[in-house]
Design a protein around this motif. Structure first.
Motif, PDB file in Angstrom:
ATOM      1  N   ARG A 129      46.827 105.555 -83.096  1.00  0.00           N
ATOM      2  CA  ARG A 129      46.226 104.307 -82.772  1.00  0.00           C
ATOM      3  C   ARG A 129      46.006 103.596 -83.984  1.00  0.00           C
ATOM      4  N   GLU A 143      48.747 101.066 -79.614  1.00  0.00           N
ATOM      5  CA  GLU A 143      48.929 102.380 -79.402  1.00  0.00           C
ATOM      6  C   GLU A 143      50.433 102.837 -79.840  1.00  0.00           C
ATOM      7  N   ASP A 178      41.183 112.925 -79.762  1.00  0.00           N
ATOM      8  CA  ASP A 178      41.441 111.630 -78.584  1.00  0.00           C
ATOM      9  C   ASP A 178      42.347 112.408 -77.444  1.00  0.00           C
ATOM     10  N   ASP A 179      42.396 112.026 -76.233  1.00  0.00           N
ATOM     11  CA  ASP A 179      43.527 112.467 -75.206  1.00  0.00           C
ATOM     12  C   ASP A 179      44.528 112.139 -75.392  1.00  0.00           C
ATOM     13  N   LEU A 181      48.348 111.197 -74.484  1.00  0.00           N
ATOM     14  CA  LEU A 181      48.831 110.278 -73.780  1.00  0.00           C
ATOM     15  C   LEU A 181      50.340 110.623 -73.180  1.00  0.00           C
ATOM     16  N   GLY A 207      46.624 108.118 -64.559  1.00  0.00           N
ATOM     17  CA  GLY A 207      46.042 106.857 -64.611  1.00  0.00           C
ATOM     18  C   GLY A 207      47.288 105.669 -65.416  1.00  0.00           C
ATOM     19  N   THR A 208      47.085 104.618 -65.596  1.00  0.00           N
ATOM     20  CA  THR A 208      47.877 103.827 -65.931  1.00  0.00           C
ATOM     21  C   THR A 208      47.550 103.434 -67.472  1.00  0.00           C
ATOM     22  N   LEU A 209      48.393 102.751 -68.065  1.00  0.00           N
ATOM     23  CA  LEU A 209      48.229 102.370 -69.634  1.00  0.00           C
ATOM     24  C   LEU A 209      46.787 101.601 -69.597  1.00  0.00           C
ATOM     25  N   ASP A 211      44.355 101.775 -67.950  1.00  0.00           N
ATOM     26  CA  ASP A 211      43.270 103.035 -67.778  1.00  0.00           C
ATOM     27  C   ASP A 211      43.073 103.605 -69.060  1.00  0.00           C
ATOM     28  N   TYR A 212      44.056 104.029 -69.806  1.00  0.00           N
ATOM     29  CA  TYR A 212      44.035 104.589 -71.028  1.00  0.00           C
ATOM     30  C   TYR A 212      43.206 103.653 -71.997  1.00  0.00           C
ATOM     31  N   LEU A 213      43.767 102.597 -72.191  1.00  0.00           N
ATOM     32  CA  LEU A 213      43.610 101.570 -73.276  1.00  0.00           C
ATOM     33  C   LEU A 213      42.295 100.780 -72.726  1.00  0.00           C
TER      34      LEU A 213
END
Length: 789
Positions: A129, A143, A178-179, A181, A207-209, A211-213
């Motif tokens: 990131r 990202e 961080d988690d 992706l 999840g969707t992008l 959700d992640y961001l």
């Protein structure tokens, strides 16, 4: 189709499943053309935040379309997604072949604060990131996708629990605490059949992008400013800039006709806003901007459709322009011409007119509305006699009737007749004069007059000559001019510079290319052909307004003799030389470039494109098994070594020692070669694309400007010629009309003028005070500003 069917069915059956639909609404639209009944299902899933769509209409190549096309693409995608609920508020950009400098500002203008990227990211980025800044300071959190947009695509290939430990070990260095992706999917890949059942209940979240961001912070993140064109971590595939250059030329034409002619002129002079036509045109533009389409890295059948769609968009732009011109022409006298300026500043430009004047006029000038005149240069005269035959009197009306189509005869309008010395003369013209004519009565009159004896039947046009003249026209306005007889000698405009050796301005250099549509690659023992086997310089025109020379060169390419014509056009009042190169290409697997000498040494270049002028060094960052090729894209101009080259469309350039090279043609035969010597990974399928060899007639044009001052003004002059229309008003008074004027430094450009809004861009590093359409604005350096009108 079946894949989307399955996605919807699985989402409806598995509440824990989430799916990101590749960032573009074109997928949804294509699907609904066949399954229109599925629109409600898609809307329900989008509303439940389980299916992420958008924000783009299509995933464009950022460097091969202009900034307006990018902006309109985003606007269209967001609007279409809103019909299903809402768009994914993430700038989805993972597979674009590099990223333009102004993309963060474009995204922020739509309220999007995050982006997803892969190709083009430089080696300086060492974390998943980072903060990506546009030249104006606008920023998004980007990202980076280590391993690409399908980094977890094959985790579920083997039965049993997915090997998450191995996946985490590979990517943990990028993500720190961080988690991680994982993108479970890639091109043309269906859903994993038992995906939901195999996702571990602990340690993994679906999840969707979005959700992640959803909750990102800029704290501690590194920053990158400007464009990203590195091959350090993924293939950049820079050869797409020069592959299928015919597509790039078609794109440039369509963009200009829509953005700079049709929309502004319809805004200012149209009757009702033609949104239905413009929507059709822009739909085709968005379809073509998909990066595999505009890049030319597709099957020949796809490229053929791209050319058709661009032709349709251009045709719509031209027709809407001509409709606006017709309304302008209705305000200009019958014997005059309306000259239209598409630029937001007053300009003087050369126009070429076919004027009807008596044969005994030795000199012709153009009268302006204020009573002054501008000189003209005669180019040619038309032979008044179009057709002649001898007939018996009874045959005259039969012969006339067979050739008449209403009032049209030989492509012109019948305007009258005369009987003289055994001749029946039909008078025709380019315009109906008088406006109405009883053609049947005319034929009856001629029949009666020629009833007996033998007659010469003639079709004669009024004496006409083609002239060129430099005419001043107000900003976004028009002026009417008419030909007048000037006794004696026409006042001459400033004599063109004749000391310039135009033959020394260009060198044509041809080499072989065994690469593909993605990457140029010369053979190990490439032999460049630089010297012609014969050449001669011919002067076609040499007058006070325009001088045209053609340099004929003959080369030997692959044992074939190739005749090239390089046309040099100099115009009074213009400080650049217009250059056009034409040849008939019978060869394949090659790269043809035109080299232009620099005036001083260069250690960098400046290229305009997508709302900015970017500074670039002479080297590019390679890596990932791709040879670093220092070729770069430019849209309207490129600057290096004290000169600028003004461009018609996106063009590949390279600074080579004391020269600047433009790619005129690159002929390739495969989408991708598995054994491309300058790229390790295949970039696509090894499918033949023989049409990409671009055999046959080829043209390429640009302009040489021996300075860098007021470069935007020169590019505007070169790229946006005046339009002309014959006057239609039954009056004598010449008139002029001014549209909204842009008062600012020439680096402030107008990129859009539509009903209700305009877009201005400050393409400079200095703040600018701007006045336009009654508003005074303060623009930040490099700011894109959309204003409501």
């Amino acid at each position: 189709m079946d894949v989307v069917d399955e996605v919807l069915e699985r989402l409806e059956a598995e509440p824990e499943l989430r799916f990101t639909l590749d960032g573009q609404l074109a997928t949804v639209d294509d699907y609904l053309e066949i399954r229109p009944e599925a629109g409600e299902r898609i809307g329900e899933l989008v509303g439940a935040d389980r299916l992420a769509i958008g924000p783009w209409q299509t995933l464009m190549d950022e460097f091969l379309v202009d900034g307006e096309t990018i902006m309109r693409n985003l606007e269209a995608g967001l609007a279409r997604a809103a019909e299903f609920g809402s768009a994914m508020r993430v700038g989805y950009l993972p597979d674009m072949f590099g990223h333009v400098a102004q993309m963060p500002q474009i995204l922020r203008s739509a309220g999007i604060e995050t982006a997803v990227v892969w190709r083009g990211v430089p080696s300086a980025v060492d974390f998943h990131r980072f903060v990506w800044e546009a030249p104006d300071g606008s920023a998004v959190v980007a990202e980076y996708l280590p391993g690409g947009y399908g980094n977890a695509a094959h985790l579920f290939d083997v039965p049993g629990p997915p090997p998450l430990e191995v996946f985490e070990e590979r990517f943990r260095p990028w993500f720190g605490a961080d988690d991680i992706l994982g993108m479970v999917g890639t091109d043309h890949m269906p859903l994993v059949h038992d995906f939901s059942e195999r996702v571990p209940s602990a340690g993994a979240v679906v999840g969707t992008l979005a959700d992640y961001l959803g909750d990102v912070s800029t704290n501690g993140l590194s920053r990158w400013r400007g464009e990203m064109r590195s091959a350090a971590r993924a293939n950049l595939l820079p050869g797409v800039v020069s592959a299928r250059i015919d597509l790039k030329a078609a794109c440039g034409r369509a963009e200009r006709w829509l953005e700079r002619y049709a929309e502004p002129l319809q805004t200012l002079y149209g009757e009702t806003w033609p949104h239905e036509f413009l929507d059709q045109a822009w739909t085709r533009m968005f379809q073509n901007s998909a990066h595999d389409s505009i890049c030319g890295c597709s099957a020949d059948e796809v490229s053929a459709q791209v050319l058709v769609r661009y032709a349709e968009a251009e045709q719509i732009g031209r027709e809407l322009t001509h409709r606006a011109l017709a309304r302008i022409a209705a305000e200009a006298p019958l014997n005059s011409f309306a000259i239209v300026n598409p630029s937001p500043r007053e300009r003087t430009d050369l126009v070429e007119l076919d004027v009807v004047v008596p044969e005994d006029w030795k000199t012709v000038a153009l009268e302006l509305p204020d009573g002054t005149t501008v000189p003209t240069q005669e180019i040619r005269r038309q032979e008044p006699m179009l057709w002649e035959t001898t007939l018996a009197g009874a045959e005259v009306p039969i012969v006339i009737a067979r050739r008449l189509h209403g009032r049209e005869l030989f492509g012109r309008f019948v305007n009258g007749y005369r009987i003289e010395d055994g001749c029946a003369v039909l008078e025709v013209g380019d315009e109906p004069d008088p406006p109405s004519l009883d053609v049947e009565q005319l034929v009856r009159d001629v029949s009666f007059a020629t009833a007996e004896g033998h007659w010469n039947l003639r079709v004669v046009a009024r004496p006409k000559r083609t002239v060129v003249a430099a005419v001043p026209v107000p900003a976004l306005g028009w002026t009417s001019v008419r030909p007048v007889h000037v006794p004696g000698t026409v006042p001459r405009s400033a004599r063109l510079e004749t000391g310039l050796e135009v033959a020394e301005l260009t060198r044509i250099v041809r080499g072989k290319d065994i690469g593909d549509s993605y990457n140029y690659a010369p053979p190990a023992q490439d032999v460049l052909v630089e010297d012609p086997i014969d050449q001669r310089l011919e002067t076609l025109e040499d007058g006070p307004v325009r001088r045209v020379s053609v340099l004929h060169r003959r080369y030997l390419w692959d044992d074939k003799q190739i005749d090239t014509q390089t046309r040099f056009e100099q115009r009074a009042g213009e400080v650049f030389v217009r250059i056009g190169i034409d040849f008939d290409n019978p060869c394949e697997d090659q790269r043809v470039r035109v080299h232009v000498p620099l005036r001083e040494s260069a250690d960098r270049s400046f290229a305009e494109g997508q709302f900015a002028v970017v500074e670039r060094g002479l080297e590019v960052e390679g890596g990932y098994g791709e040879v670093a090729v220092p070729t770069q894209p430019a849209s309207s101009f490129v600057i290096a070594g004290g000169i600028a080259l003004l461009l018609d469309h996106v063009t590949e350039y390279e600074v080579l020692g004391d020269e600047l090279a433009l790619t005129v043609l690159r002929s390739t035969g495969f989408i991708s070669r598995n054994q491309n010597p300058w790229r390790e990974d295949p970039a696509g399928p090894e499918l033949p694309i023989p049409a990409a060899q671009l055999r046959g007639p080829h043209s390429f044009s640009f302009a040489w400007y021996p300075s860098t001052e007021a470069i935007h003004e020169q590019a505007e002059q070169y790229r946006h010629p005046f339009l002309t229309a014959r006057g239609r008003l039954d009056a004598q008074e010449l008139r002029s009309h001014a549209g909204p004027k842009l008062e600012a430094d020439s680096s402030v450009v107008l990129t859009a003028l539509q009903r209700g809004r305009a877009r201005l861009v400050n393409e400079s590093a200095l703040p600018q005070t701007v006045r336009f359409a009654g508003d005074e604005l303060e623009l930040r350096p490099w700011e894109i500003r959309t204003i409501q009108l």
